[in-house]
Design a protein around this motif. Structure first.
Motif, mmCIF file in Angstrom:
data_model
loop_
_atom_site.group_PDB
_atom_site.id
_atom_site.type_symbol
_atom_site.label_atom_id
_atom_site.label_comp_id
_atom_site.label_asym_id
_atom_site.label_seq_id
_atom_site.Cartn_x
_atom_site.Cartn_y
_atom_site.Cartn_z
ATOM 1 N N SER A 50 50.042 5.184 -12.975
ATOM 2 C CA SER A 50 49.930 6.641 -12.853
ATOM 3 C C SER A 50 51.248 7.253 -12.396
ATOM 4 O O SER A 50 51.636 8.323 -12.878
ATOM 5 N N SER A 83 40.723 4.242 -19.498
ATOM 6 C CA SER A 83 40.083 4.676 -18.254
ATOM 7 C C SER A 83 40.945 5.665 -17.485
ATOM 8 O O SER A 83 40.445 6.436 -16.676
ATOM 9 N N GLY A 85 42.820 7.903 -19.079
ATOM 10 C CA GLY A 85 43.065 9.053 -19.950
ATOM 11 C C GLY A 85 44.287 8.880 -20.817
ATOM 12 O O GLY A 85 44.923 9.851 -21.184
ATOM 13 N N SER A 86 44.640 7.658 -21.124
ATOM 14 C CA SER A 86 45.771 7.329 -21.992
ATOM 15 C C SER A 86 47.078 7.236 -21.215
ATOM 16 O O SER A 86 47.323 7.979 -20.280
#
Length: 153
Positions: A50, A83, A85-86
């Motif tokens: 992330s 999971s 969101g790409s």
């Protein structure tokens, strides 16, 4: 861990999207950040992915490609990316032969069967210019890695 100054070992791995990614295809075109991680679906890797996703455009702006690498299978990498969101950069599967690329870069933990959490930066000439392991994902700040790449320019 791989030492700086030498030529990065070439490899080809399957991405979470199913395409083959060959390290040497980026030579002369892009700097590379190899982001090794332990397991998908763990808090540390979720944080690591992330964080790089949030900074991906900044890396792209300085001709740098991020490549995430774990020993998870391609289907696990695909599910993990979905999971979240790409993910805008390739998550590569070092699943078979198990940990081969992680071993080439000296970041494979034989006891756990996973790579260590590590970053390797490769310049456009294909040379390793930075390598570091991290004890936790919170110790790894993509902005610090971005600065390391900027220092190459």
């Amino acid at each position: 861990m791989i030492e700086t100054g030498g030529i990065a070992p070439d490899f080809t791995l399957t991405s979470h999207l199913g395409d083959e990614v060959q390290l040497s295809s980026y030579k002369s075109q892009k700097n590379i950040v190899l982001s090794f991680h332990i397991y998908s679906f763990t808090g540390g890797w979720t944080h690591q992915v992330s964080s790089f996703r949030l900074n991906n455009k900044d890396f792209e702006d300085i001709d740098t490609q991020i490549l995430g690498i774990s020993c998870d299978s391609k289907p696990a990498q695909t599910a993990f990316s979905g999971s979240l969101g790409s993910i805008p950069y390739p998550l590569l599967s070092d699943f078979y032969p198990h940990g081969h690329v992680s071993k080439l870069y000296g970041v494979f933990n034989e006891e756990k069967g996973t790579p260590l959490r590590a970053i390797v930066i490769i310049n456009k000439k294909g040379q390793v210019v930075f390598s570091k392991t991290y004890s936790s994902a919170s110790d790894l700040d993509p902005k610090d890695i971005l600065q390391e790449v900027k220092n190459l320019c």
